[in-house]
Structure formats: structure tokens, C-alpha cells
Design a protein around this motif. Structure first.
Motif, PDB file in Angstrom:
ATOM      1  N   THR A   1      -4.704   7.928  16.783  1.00 55.00           N
ATOM      2  CA  THR A   1      -5.016   6.666  17.443  1.00 55.00           C
ATOM      3  C   THR A   1      -5.082   5.541  16.419  1.00 55.00           C
ATOM      4  N   ALA A   2      -5.412   4.365  16.894  1.00 56.53           N
ATOM      5  CA  ALA A   2      -5.532   3.211  16.009  1.00 56.53           C
ATOM      6  C   ALA A   2      -6.737   3.322  15.089  1.00 56.53           C
ATOM      7  N   GLU A   3      -7.690   4.178  15.432  1.00 59.26           N
ATOM      8  CA  GLU A   3      -8.933   4.289  14.673  1.00 59.26           C
ATOM      9  C   GLU A   3      -8.993   5.492  13.746  1.00 59.26           C
ATOM     10  N   SER A   4      -8.280   6.563  14.098  1.00 57.34           N
ATOM     11  CA  SER A   4      -8.408   7.799  13.320  1.00 57.34           C
ATOM     12  C   SER A   4      -7.298   8.774  13.653  1.00 57.34           C
ATOM     13  N   VAL A   5      -7.198   9.822  12.837  1.00 60.42           N
ATOM     14  CA  VAL A   5      -6.299  10.945  13.113  1.00 60.42           C
ATOM     15  C   VAL A   5      -7.179  12.190  13.194  1.00 60.42           C
ATOM     16  N   THR A   6      -7.157  12.854  14.339  1.00 64.28           N
ATOM     17  CA  THR A   6      -8.042  13.996  14.566  1.00 64.28           C
ATOM     18  C   THR A   6      -7.248  15.289  14.686  1.00 64.28           C
ATOM     19  N   PHE A   7      -7.631  16.279  13.897  1.00 61.15           N
ATOM     20  CA  PHE A   7      -7.037  17.614  13.933  1.00 61.15           C
ATOM     21  C   PHE A   7      -8.085  18.564  14.525  1.00 61.15           C
ATOM     22  N   THR A   8      -7.789  19.085  15.706  1.00 61.97           N
ATOM     23  CA  THR A   8      -8.740  19.947  16.408  1.00 61.97           C
ATOM     24  C   THR A   8      -8.212  21.377  16.463  1.00 61.97           C
ATOM     25  N   PRO A   9      -8.948  22.329  15.908  1.00 66.47           N
ATOM     26  CA  PRO A   9      -8.514  23.736  15.946  1.00 66.47           C
ATOM     27  C   PRO A   9      -8.440  24.244  17.384  1.00 66.47           C
ATOM     28  N   LYS A  10      -7.478  25.088  17.669  1.00 64.00           N
ATOM     29  CA  LYS A  10      -7.342  25.677  19.002  1.00 64.00           C
ATOM     30  C   LYS A  10      -8.068  27.014  19.107  1.00 64.00           C
TER      31      LYS A  10
ATOM     32  N   TYR B   1       0.831  -1.201   0.000  1.00 64.04           N
ATOM     33  CA  TYR B   1       0.000   0.000   0.000  1.00 64.04           C
ATOM     34  C   TYR B   1       0.866   1.252   0.000  1.00 64.04           C
ATOM     35  N   TYR B   2       0.215   2.397  -0.237  1.00 71.25           N
ATOM     36  CA  TYR B   2       0.939   3.664  -0.301  1.00 71.25           C
ATOM     37  C   TYR B   2       1.086   4.259   1.099  1.00 71.25           C
ATOM     38  N   HIS B   3       2.326   4.604   1.430  1.00 66.22           N
ATOM     39  CA  HIS B   3       2.629   5.129   2.763  1.00 66.22           C
ATOM     40  C   HIS B   3       2.685   6.657   2.750  1.00 66.22           C
ATOM     41  N   ALA B   4       2.335   7.250   3.872  1.00 60.99           N
ATOM     42  CA  ALA B   4       2.435   8.700   4.025  1.00 60.99           C
ATOM     43  C   ALA B   4       3.882   9.136   3.857  1.00 60.99           C
ATOM     44  N   ASP B   5       4.099  10.256   3.143  1.00 56.94           N
ATOM     45  CA  ASP B   5       5.460  10.743   2.933  1.00 56.94           C
ATOM     46  C   ASP B   5       5.880  11.675   4.076  1.00 56.94           C
ATOM     47  N   THR B   6       7.053  12.245   3.950  1.00 57.76           N
ATOM     48  CA  THR B   6       7.601  13.062   5.042  1.00 57.76           C
ATOM     49  C   THR B   6       6.773  14.317   5.316  1.00 57.76           C
ATOM     50  N   ASN B   7       6.188  14.890   4.282  1.00 58.93           N
ATOM     51  CA  ASN B   7       5.338  16.066   4.490  1.00 58.93           C
ATOM     52  C   ASN B   7       4.110  15.717   5.321  1.00 58.93           C
ATOM     53  N   ALA B   8       3.515  14.571   5.029  1.00 56.52           N
ATOM     54  CA  ALA B   8       2.344  14.125   5.779  1.00 56.52           C
ATOM     55  C   ALA B   8       2.708  13.818   7.229  1.00 56.52           C
ATOM     56  N   ILE B   9       3.833  13.172   7.427  1.00 56.98           N
ATOM     57  CA  ILE B   9       4.270  12.837   8.788  1.00 56.98           C
ATOM     58  C   ILE B   9       4.531  14.107   9.595  1.00 56.98           C
ATOM     59  N   ALA B  10       5.133  15.106   8.958  1.00 52.35           N
ATOM     60  CA  ALA B  10       5.425  16.367   9.647  1.00 52.35           C
ATOM     61  C   ALA B  10       4.144  17.070  10.084  1.00 52.35           C
ATOM     62  N   ALA B  11       3.085  16.935   9.285  1.00 48.17           N
ATOM     63  CA  ALA B  11       1.810  17.597   9.600  1.00 48.17           C
ATOM     64  C   ALA B  11       1.108  16.970  10.789  1.00 48.17           C
ATOM     65  N   LEU B  12       1.607  15.817  11.258  1.00 52.79           N
ATOM     66  CA  LEU B  12       1.000  15.150  12.407  1.00 52.79           C
ATOM     67  C   LEU B  12       1.401  15.780  13.732  1.00 52.79           C
ATOM     68  N   ASN B  13       2.295  16.746  13.700  1.00 51.78           N
ATOM     69  CA  ASN B  13       2.722  17.438  14.915  1.00 51.78           C
ATOM     70  C   ASN B  13       1.760  18.573  15.237  1.00 51.78           C
ATOM     71  N   SER B  14       1.334  18.646  16.478  1.00 52.31           N
ATOM     72  CA  SER B  14       0.451  19.729  16.905  1.00 52.31           C
ATOM     73  C   SER B  14       1.161  21.070  16.758  1.00 52.31           C
ATOM     74  N   THR B  15       0.404  22.120  16.500  1.00 56.86           N
ATOM     75  CA  THR B  15       0.950  23.464  16.338  1.00 56.86           C
ATOM     76  C   THR B  15       0.154  24.426  17.215  1.00 56.86           C
ATOM     77  N   LYS B  16       0.465  25.703  17.114  1.00 61.11           N
ATOM     78  CA  LYS B  16      -0.295  26.705  17.862  1.00 61.11           C
ATOM     79  C   LYS B  16      -1.715  26.859  17.316  1.00 61.11           C
ATOM     80  N   SER B  17      -1.956  26.335  16.107  1.00 60.69           N
ATOM     81  CA  SER B  17      -3.268  26.457  15.467  1.00 60.69           C
ATOM     82  C   SER B  17      -4.177  25.264  15.717  1.00 60.69           C
ATOM     83  N   TYR B  18      -3.586  24.078  15.868  1.00 60.75           N
ATOM     84  CA  TYR B  18      -4.392  22.873  16.045  1.00 60.75           C
ATOM     85  C   TYR B  18      -3.628  21.823  16.843  1.00 60.75           C
TER      86      TYR B  18
END
Length: 247
Positions: free
Chosen positions: A55-64, A33-50
Motif C-alpha cells: 500500500t501507500a503506507e507499508s509493505v506487509t508480508f503475512t505468513p500463510k 534516492y535508491y530504488h529497489a532492484d529486480t530481486n526486491a521487486i520479484a519478492a513482492l509477489n505472494s507465494t505459497k508461503s506468504y
């Protein structure tokens, strides 16, 4: 051993051999299968905006800040790692939308059509939901919306189209594809246009292709784009934001 017993033994051997072959083929299929690249992995880090919860079920981005009462659910394309859509989801979160990428069993939406149920149940603070999907993910997102129209206000088809007729559905929809997409062609869309909800906005991104909606490298059999992945995703984000604001 008589002839009947011998035949039964041969049949059992053949049966279990077929089962083993099918199981082996399926294991090989889902492991590729196709794996997430480095840009996608970097976006998984929380920021001042979100903030990000993976988890094993989903990836959740919550605005701050400036959190919208509308949430967005993303169903990944077939055999594409869920995290591959992290850049797209992070940009939507930066614009105030709680955005959840569903993780599908074996990376196949076929096995997780109702994944949105758990996501919606976990976010009682969200008043309305938009569900979208890329490629085959869009097919199963559409199926979920059709069967849960009381929960879904809008559907986003990214290089996708409905397999079932949803023309009379209560939700609105947005269809986006790249002009150079070699996997979901203009003909595919036109041949299925009558299946889309009556209130659908169709957008073609000039120079865009199939795989640029996510960040997982180059997809087999697709055309190269003449715009950057970032440009295609930004146009997609702009269209989604406009769509959700008008619901």
C-alpha cells in the motif's frame, strides 16, 4: 516609491528567493534516492508461503502457515525505497513472522518516526513486536521503541546505533553490521556502545558491507563486500530469528 518601501521590497524578494532555493534544493535531494532492484521487486509477489500487501503506507508480508505471535517492523535506511527490503522481509515471513516495511515520507525516517503506531494498530492478532531499521532507519526505530516501550519487545539495529541513550530501556536489542561497512564503522558502534540497551547482542558479519542488507544496488562511499548479498542477508535472517525466539 520611498527608500523604506524600496528596502522592504528588496527584503521580500530576498526572502522569497531563499525560500525558493531551499525548496528547490530539498526537492532535488528527495528525488535522488535508491530504488529497489529486480530481486526486491520479484519478492513482492505472494507465494505459497506468504501473501504480500503493498500500500501507500507499508509493505506487509503475512505468513500463510506457522504464523508467529511476534511481528517485525522494518524502518528503511535514509533515501532508500521501502521495497528494497522485500527480500529480507519475505525470508522472515517464510519463517512465520508477519513482517511490515514502513514507507517513509520522502524516504526519510525523520518524517515517519511513529509509522509503527499505525502498523501495530492494524495487526491486533500480533501479541508482541520487534522493530528494526537499517542505517538511519535504525536510529528512528530506536527512538520509537524508547518512547513506546510498552509496545516493543526488541530492537534490531542493522548497520545502525541509537542516537539517544536507551541503555535502561526494557527491550532487548540485536546489533548487526558488516565488517567492511564504510558508512557505519566499528568505531561508530564502539563510540556509542554505552547507548545500547544493557541486554544487546553484537554481531559482525565478516565480509559484509552496508548496502547488502537491502536490495537497491551499490551505495556510494561504501566498500565492496567479499561475500554475496544473499549470504549477508541469510546470516542476518538467522540472527534475527534466533534473537526473536529468545525474547
Amino acid at each position: 516609491m520611498n527608500i523604506i518601501q524600496s528596502k522592504k521590497k528588496i527584503i521580500l524578494i530576498l526572502f522569497f528567493s531563499i525560500i525558493l532555493m531551499v525548496a528547490t534544493a530539498f526537492t532535488y535531494y528527495i528525488s535522488d534516492y535508491y530504488h529497489a532492484d529486480t530481486n526486491a521487486i520479484a519478492a513482492l509477489n505472494s507465494t505459497k508461503s506468504y501473501s504480500v500487501e503493498n500500500t501507500a503506507e507499508s509493505v506487509t508480508f503475512t505468513p500463510k502457515i506457522n504464523q508467529s505471535s511476534t511481528g517485525i517492523i522494518i524502518y528503511p535506511g535514509a533515501k532508500v525505497e521501502a521495497e528494497s527490503y522485500s527480500v529480507l522481509a519475505s525470508k522472515l515471513a517464510e519463517n512465520g513472522y508477519t513482517t511490515v516495511i514502513a514507507k517513509m515520507p520522502f524516504n526519510l525516517g525523520f518524517f515517519g518516526t511513529n509509522k509503527a503506531d499505525q502498523i501495530i494498530g492494524n495487526h491486533t492478532e500480533i501479541n508482541s513486536w520487534v522493530i528494526g531499521g537499517h542505517s538511519l532507519g535504525g536510529v528512528f526505530a530506536s527512538e520509537y521503541a524508547l518512547n513506546h516501550q510498552e509496545k516493543i519487545k526488541g530492537v534490531i539495529y542493522l548497520a545502525a546505533y541509537p542516537s539517544s541513550n536507551v541503555s535502561q530501556a526494557t527491550f532487548q536489542s540485536l546489533s548487526i553490521r558488516g565488517s567492511l561497512d564504510n558508512l557505519t564503522s566499528a568505531e561508530d558502534i564502539s563510540n556509542n556502545v554505552d547507548k545500547f540497551p544493557t541486554n544487546t547482542t553484537f554481531i559482525t558479519i565478516i565480509g559484509g558491507n552496508h548496502y547488502n542488507f537491502g536490495d537497491y544496488g551499490v551505495q556510494k562511499e561504501d566498500n565492496n563486500s567479499t561475500i554475496t548479498r544473499k549470504e549477508q542477508q541469510q546470516q542476518t535472517i538467522n540472527a534475527i530469528i534466533k534473537f526473536t525466539k529468545n525474547l
